[in-house]
Enzyme design. Structure first.
Site, PDB file in Angstrom:
ATOM      1  N   GLU A 152       0.832  -1.208   0.000  1.00  0.00           N
ATOM      2  CA  GLU A 152       0.000   0.000   0.000  1.00  0.00           C
ATOM      3  C   GLU A 152       0.870   1.262   0.000  1.00  0.00           C
ATOM      4  O   GLU A 152       1.651   1.470   0.933  1.00  0.00           O
ATOM      5  CB  GLU A 152      -0.900  -0.007   1.246  1.00  0.00           C
ATOM      6  CG  GLU A 152      -1.791   1.211   1.332  1.00  0.00           C
ATOM      7  CD  GLU A 152      -2.751   1.159   2.515  1.00  0.00           C
ATOM      8  OE1 GLU A 152      -2.533   0.345   3.428  1.00  0.00           O
ATOM      9  OE2 GLU A 152      -3.710   1.955   2.514  1.00  0.00           O
ATOM     10  N   GLU A 246     -11.994   2.164   4.685  1.00  0.00           N
ATOM     11  CA  GLU A 246     -11.088   2.360   5.825  1.00  0.00           C
ATOM     12  C   GLU A 246     -11.189   3.835   6.210  1.00  0.00           C
ATOM     13  O   GLU A 246     -10.541   4.697   5.629  1.00  0.00           O
ATOM     14  CB  GLU A 246      -9.655   2.006   5.429  1.00  0.00           C
ATOM     15  CG  GLU A 246      -8.706   2.072   6.610  1.00  0.00           C
ATOM     16  CD  GLU A 246      -7.251   2.040   6.183  1.00  0.00           C
ATOM     17  OE1 GLU A 246      -6.482   1.295   6.797  1.00  0.00           O
ATOM     18  OE2 GLU A 246      -6.883   2.777   5.254  1.00  0.00           O
TER      19      GLU A 246
HETATM   20  C1  LER Z   1      -3.510   1.510   6.245  1.00  0.00           C
HETATM   21  O1  LER Z   1      -4.335   0.875   5.339  1.00  0.00           O
HETATM   22  C2  LER Z   1      -3.362   2.923   5.919  1.00  0.00           C
HETATM   23  O2  LER Z   1      -4.002   3.437   5.038  1.00  0.00           O
HETATM   24  C3  LER Z   1      -2.388   3.708   6.660  1.00  0.00           C
HETATM   25  O3  LER Z   1      -2.742   5.060   6.629  1.00  0.00           O
HETATM   26  C4  LER Z   1      -2.202   3.259   8.050  1.00  0.00           C
HETATM   27  O4  LER Z   1      -1.129   3.941   8.520  1.00  0.00           O
HETATM   28 MN    MN Z   2      -5.305   2.285   3.753  1.00  0.00          MN
END
Ligand code: LER
Ligand code: MN
Length: 271
Positions: A152, A246
């Site tokens: 990510e 999220e």
């Molecule tokens: C986790 O998925 C994320 O987006 C981060 O900002 C966590 O630190």
């Molecule tokens: Mn994230």
């Protein structure tokens, strides 16, 4: 495409950006809100067992989209580019356990901040070599368990290494293994990428998972991101995987999660 929501244990650190904490109640509510899956923030294979998650998931007939690993970094201080080889080894072992969990659930595993940081003591190339070496140690378990691992891009205010989608995809070209992919989070993309939809198009072949939040990390509709355009772009480039919400639990967890479901499910129910 399918829609999931990220959830965590009630013991998770504040930096787990989830609306619901406590796996049992969160899974029940996710089902009620219409989410098709949950993303589990886990610290270890042992936590999965001690929380009795297999039974809770089965009872609720709930799918798991991804095992996310921010807590491995935030709560346990483990990361793949740590200067101490023993810490790097422990990080690899923890991830091997989480890959086994994901394999049982038909899910994938993400790497967010657990990639680690750039430090003044090392060049960027040296950091990258450590990261590539750690990642290559995951491959046998990924192949054995048929699990994909997604990296990510995370914005510069949280970590100083691999901030935008192009950077992660350049690394994936070096890794050159089909079980690795990129996991764009549109909240981070809004800060780091030149243009969210152009970047999604440009990097489409590597996208295996997507995080959704509005520009202020609240539920979609409270910021300025155009979800119709973003989800339309994903559909146009042939993306058929999971998107997971999220977001911050504001003004309260239930309002945030149910409002996200209301805003996003219409884009997912057509399939
Ligand atoms: C986790 O998925 C994320 O987006 C981060 O900002 C966590 O630190
Ligand atoms: Mn994230």
């Amino acid at each position: 495409m399918k829609l999931a929501i990220a959830i965590a244990s009630e013991k998770a650190e504040h930096s787990a950006f989830v609306v619901w904490r406590g796996f049992g109640p969160a899974i029940e509510k996710a089902k009620r809100a219409g989410f098709q899956g949950v993303e589990l923030a886990l610290r270890s294979e042992r936590e999965f067992e001690s929380e009795g998650l297999a039974e809770i998931l089965q009872r609720n007939k709930m799918s798991v989209s991804c095992v996310s690993t921010g807590q491995v970094f935030a709560a346990d201080g483990l990361y793949f580019t740590h200067e101490d080889p023993a810490v790097r080894k422990r990080t690899v072992e923890i991830f091997q356990g989480l890959i086994r969990v994901a394999g049982r659930l038909g899910a994938m595993v993400n790497i967010g901040r657990a990639r680690g940081l750039l430090t003044p003591e090392r060049t960027r190339e040296e950091t990258e070599a450590l990261f590539l070496d750690s990642l290559s140690q995951l491959i046998p378990e990924m192949e054995r368990c048929h699990v994909d691992v997604v990296i990510e891009p995370v914005n510069r205010y949280e970590i100083n290494y691999l901030n935008n989608t192009d950077e992660v995809c350049a690394l994936l070209r070096k890794l050159h293994h089909p079980r690795f992919g990129v996991m764009p989070d549109v909240f981070h993309m809004n800060i780091e990428d030149d243009d969210i939809c152009e970047s999604l198009k440009r990097n489409r072949e590597y996208i295996k998972y997507v995080h959704l939040a509005d520009s202020n990390r609240y539920y979609p509709g409270r910021g300025h991101l155009n979800f119709e355009k973003i989800l339309g772009t994903l559909r146009t480039v042939g993306y058929q995987g999971w998107c997971a919400v999220e977001i911050l639990p504001d003004p309260d967890p239930d309002t945030a999660a149910f409002s996200a479901a209301e805003a996003l499910l219409p884009f997912f129910s057509a399939e």
